[in-house]
Motif scaffolding. Structure first.
Motif, short mmCIF file in Angstrom:
data_model
loop_
_atom_site.label_atom_id
_atom_site.label_comp_id
_atom_site.label_asym_id
_atom_site.label_seq_id
_atom_site.Cartn_x
_atom_site.Cartn_y
_atom_site.Cartn_z
N LEU A 27 49.77 -17.26 96.61
CA LEU A 27 49.91 -17.41 94.28
C LEU A 27 49.21 -18.50 94.64
O LEU A 27 48.78 -18.32 93.52
N ASP A 28 49.68 -19.33 95.24
CA ASP A 28 49.81 -20.48 95.00
C ASP A 28 48.42 -21.03 94.68
O ASP A 28 47.62 -22.17 94.24
N HIS A 29 47.44 -20.41 95.36
CA HIS A 29 45.98 -21.08 95.74
C HIS A 29 44.96 -20.29 95.08
O HIS A 29 43.83 -20.34 94.66
N ALA A 30 45.03 -19.18 93.90
CA ALA A 30 44.56 -18.55 92.99
C ALA A 30 44.15 -19.40 91.61
O ALA A 30 45.29 -19.66 91.49
N GLY A 31 42.71 -18.45 91.48
CA GLY A 31 42.95 -18.82 89.42
C GLY A 31 43.22 -18.51 89.00
O GLY A 31 43.69 -18.17 87.74
N LEU A 32 43.76 -16.66 89.51
CA LEU A 32 44.57 -16.12 88.41
C LEU A 32 44.32 -15.34 88.97
O LEU A 32 44.33 -14.56 90.26
N VAL A 33 45.75 -14.23 88.51
CA VAL A 33 46.18 -12.60 89.85
C VAL A 33 46.37 -12.15 88.50
O VAL A 33 46.29 -11.55 86.64
N LEU A 34 45.42 -10.67 88.75
CA LEU A 34 44.85 -9.07 88.56
C LEU A 34 45.78 -8.17 89.44
O LEU A 34 45.84 -8.45 90.13
N THR A 35 46.26 -7.70 88.37
CA THR A 35 46.93 -7.22 89.10
C THR A 35 48.02 -5.06 88.10
O THR A 35 47.93 -5.24 86.93
N ASP A 36 48.37 -4.38 89.43
CA ASP A 36 48.72 -3.14 88.02
C ASP A 36 50.63 -3.66 88.73
O ASP A 36 51.32 -2.07 88.89
N GLY A 77 52.89 -20.91 88.11
CA GLY A 77 51.81 -21.21 86.86
C GLY A 77 50.69 -20.23 86.66
O GLY A 77 50.26 -21.06 86.63
N LYS A 78 50.66 -19.07 87.14
CA LYS A 78 49.14 -18.50 87.37
C LYS A 78 49.35 -17.83 86.14
O LYS A 78 50.48 -16.34 86.11
N ALA A 79 48.20 -17.14 85.59
CA ALA A 79 47.96 -16.39 84.17
C ALA A 79 47.89 -15.22 85.30
O ALA A 79 47.35 -14.75 86.40
N CYS A 80 47.72 -14.09 84.19
CA CYS A 80 48.09 -13.01 84.92
C CYS A 80 47.64 -12.41 83.77
O CYS A 80 47.82 -12.48 82.99
N VAL A 81 46.72 -11.04 84.66
CA VAL A 81 45.97 -9.62 84.08
C VAL A 81 46.78 -8.87 84.44
O VAL A 81 46.34 -8.09 85.78
N THR A 82 47.01 -7.78 83.64
CA THR A 82 47.98 -6.60 84.65
C THR A 82 46.93 -4.90 83.76
O THR A 82 47.22 -4.63 82.78
N MET A 83 47.02 -4.89 85.08
CA MET A 83 45.80 -3.70 84.63
C MET A 83 47.09 -1.85 84.14
O MET A 83 46.42 -1.27 84.87
N ARG A 84 48.00 -2.14 82.77
CA ARG A 84 48.44 -0.80 83.34
C ARG A 84 48.56 -0.93 81.64
O ARG A 84 48.02 -2.05 81.13
N VAL A 132 45.69 -4.57 79.93
CA VAL A 132 44.26 -4.69 79.78
C VAL A 132 43.77 -3.09 80.02
O VAL A 132 43.34 -2.44 79.64
N GLY A 133 45.19 -2.27 80.42
CA GLY A 133 45.21 -1.38 81.00
C GLY A 133 43.77 -0.57 82.23
O GLY A 133 44.34 -1.90 82.96
N ALA A 134 43.17 -0.09 82.05
CA ALA A 134 41.39 0.55 82.80
C ALA A 134 40.69 0.17 82.61
O ALA A 134 40.04 0.64 83.26
N ASN A 135 40.65 -0.50 81.14
CA ASN A 135 39.59 -0.38 80.41
C ASN A 135 38.91 -1.75 81.16
O ASN A 135 39.43 -3.31 81.25
N GLY A 136 37.91 -1.53 82.11
CA GLY A 136 36.48 -1.90 82.53
C GLY A 136 36.23 -3.07 81.73
O GLY A 136 36.35 -4.82 82.82
N LYS A 165 37.59 -4.99 78.78
CA LYS A 165 38.88 -5.80 78.75
C LYS A 165 38.95 -6.26 79.76
O LYS A 165 40.37 -7.10 79.98
N ILE A 166 39.46 -5.95 81.09
CA ILE A 166 39.33 -6.22 82.60
C ILE A 166 38.90 -7.54 82.86
O ILE A 166 39.30 -8.43 82.92
N ILE A 167 37.15 -7.63 82.69
CA ILE A 167 36.09 -8.33 82.79
C ILE A 167 36.71 -9.40 80.87
O ILE A 167 37.07 -10.54 82.24
N ASP A 168 36.25 -9.03 80.74
CA ASP A 168 37.30 -10.22 79.36
C ASP A 168 38.68 -11.03 79.88
O ASP A 168 37.79 -12.66 79.54
N ALA A 169 39.33 -9.83 80.04
CA ALA A 169 40.75 -11.45 79.89
C ALA A 169 40.52 -11.77 81.67
O ALA A 169 41.05 -13.18 81.01
N VAL A 170 40.31 -11.68 82.42
CA VAL A 170 40.66 -12.63 83.73
C VAL A 170 39.01 -13.20 83.63
O VAL A 170 39.17 -14.87 83.60
#
Length: 360
Positions: free
Chosen positions: A268-277, A289-296, A313-317, A319-324
Motif C-alpha cells: 500500500l505504501d509503495h503503490a501508485g494506486l489501489v484497484l480493489t473490490d 494516502g492513495k487514490a482508490c478505484v473500486t470494482m463494485r 466503476v463496477g466491472a466495466n472494463g 471505466k476501470i481503465i479510465d479511472a485508473v
C-alpha cells in the motif's frame, strides 16, 4: 472480571481484533477468550497474521471452511454455541460481516448472551452480497453497536435503532488504529522487485468472481493496465485463482500469493494506486494516502466517494481503465479525520467496561 468471547475467522478480522485485544490486555478487570472459526485456514491467510500481529493463539480453534454459505454458517453456529455454553462469557464480540460474524452473533443471541458488533451500521444496499445479509442480521441481534463512521450511525437511525433497547456509538475505525500502529513494521514481500508506483489490485468478491462476464471484463482490464499503463501487482486469493483457471481466463499481471498484513502495508505504501473490490482495502488505501478505484457497484464507505478519494466503476472494463489512468499517482489526504484518528480500540474497550457484566 468481565469475560469477553471474541469470534474471528477471516483476515480483516485478525487485523481488527489485534488492536482491540491489545487494548483489552492493557485494561484491568476484563478477560478475553478468542475463538477462531477456521474460515481462513491456510498459513498465508491465517497463521501469518497471528504471528505478525502479535495476537495470542486462539483459545478455541475450529476447523470450519469450504462448503456453501449456509453449510459453513450452520456448522459454525453449532460449534460456537457449545463454546458459549462451556465458557459462559458475559458478552460475545464480533467483527465485520463474514459468516463467522453472523454465526457468532446468532449463537450468543439464542443463548441470551449480549452481542457487541464492531463495524456496525455499514450498508451497501446490495442484498445479493452475502456480506450485506450478514451485517444486517448481526446488527439486529446486537445490543452494543460500534459504528466506524457517522454514515453508519445514520443508517441505523434510519432503520429504527433509536427506538430499540440498544446502544449505538460512533467510535471510529479500528482499521485506522492498526494502520497507524503497524506502519513502521512494513515488509516487502519476499522476492518482490517491482518499482514503486505500481497498481496494487485485489479481487475476491463473489459478485465479481461468481459472475463470469464480470470477471472476464475485470481480467481484460487488468491485463490492459499492466501492459499499457503501469505494472499491476495482484495478491490472489486461492479461491479466485481457482475460478480464473476454471473459466480459462489468462491473467497477464504480476501474480503473487496472499500476503501478511505487514507485506500488505508495504505494498500500500509503495503503490501508485489501489484497484480493489474489497471493503477494507478501500479504507487502507485512504489511510496510506492513495487514490482508490473500486470494482463494485456500491460501497459501504460512501464518505470516501464524497471526499473524492475513491471512485466506483463496477466491472466495466473501460471505466476501470479510465479511472485508473486518471488517478494513478494522485495523493489523497485525511483532512477531516473521517475514521476517528486511531483511537477506536480504546473507545470500544472503555464502553465494554462501562457496560459491565451482562450488558448492564
Amino acid at each position: 472480571m468481565i469475560k469477553i468471547l471474541t469470534i474471528i475467522g477471516a483476515r480483516p478480522q485478525f487485523i481488527k481484533a489485534s488492536v482491540v485485544s491489545r487494548a483489552i490486555k492493557n485494561t484491568d478487570g476484563i478477560e478475553e477468550i478468542m475463538l477462531h472459526t477456521g474460515q481462513h485456514f491456510d498459513a498465508n491467510m491465517s497463521d501469518v497474521f497471528f504471528n505478525q500481529l502479535g495476537i495470542p493463539q486462539p483459545h478455541i480453534q475450529l476447523d470450519i471452511h469450504g462448503g456453501s454459505h449456509g453449510e459453513m454458517t450452520g456448522r459454525m453456529l453449532a460449534d460456537i454455541e457449545q463454546a458459549v455454553i462451556e465458557h459462559k462469557p458475559d458478552r460475545v464480540l464480533v467483527y465485520g460481516d463474514t459468516n463467522s460474524t453472523l454465526a457468532g452473533a446468532l449463537a450468543a443471541a439464542k443463548l441470551h448472551v449480549p452481542v457487541a458488533h464492531v463495524e456496525a451500521g455499514l450498508r451497501s444496499f446490495n442484498m445479493r452480497m452475502p456480506e450485506e445479509i450478514n451485517r444486517i442480521l448481526t446488527d439486529q441481534i446486537s445490543d452494543l453497536l460500534f459504528c466506524p463512521t457517522d454514515t453508519a450511525v445514520n443508517h441505523l437511525q434510519q432503520e429504527g435503532f433509536a427506538a430499540k433497547p440498544v446502544k449505538v456509538l460512533q467510535v471510529g475505525d479500528v482499521m485506522q488504529d492498526a494502520a497507524l500502529f503497524f506502519a513502521n513494521h512494513a515488509l516487502a514481500p519476499a522476492g518482490f522487485d517491482v518499482k514503486p508506483g505500481f497498481i496494487l489490485a485485489t479481487l475476491h468478491r463473489a459478485e465479481n468472481t461468481d459472475a463470469p462476464e464480470r470477471l472476464a471484463s475485470i481480467v481484460d482490464a487488468l491485463n490492459h493496465l499492466h501492459t499499457e499503463v503501469a505494472p499491476v501487482v495482484l495478491p490472489l486469493h486461492p479461491r479466485t485463482r481457482n475460478v480464473v483457471a476454471k473459466l480459462g481466463l489468462l491473467l497477464n499481471v504480476h501474480l503473487i500469493d496472499p500476503v501478511g498484513y505487514f507485506e500488505m502495508v508495504w505494498l500500500l505504501d509503495h503503490a501508485g494506486l489501489v484497484l480493489t473490490d474489497s471493503g477494507g482495502v478501500q479504507k487502507e488505501a485512504f489511510f496510506f494516502g492513495k487514490a482508490c478505484v473500486t470494482m463494485r457497484d456500491q460501497t459501504e464507505w460512501v464518505e470516501l466517494i464524497d471526499a473524492g478519494a475513491n471512485e466506483l466503476v463496477g466491472a466495466n472494463g473501460q471505466k476501470i481503465i479510465d479511472a485508473v489512468t486518471r488517478n494513478l499517482g494522485r495523493k489523497v489526504q485525511d483532512t477531516q479525520q473521517l475514521y476517528g484518528g486511531g483511537k477506536a480500540a480504546e473507545r470500544i474497550v472503555s464502553e465494554l467496561m462501562s457496560r459491565g457484566i451482562n450488558g448492564f
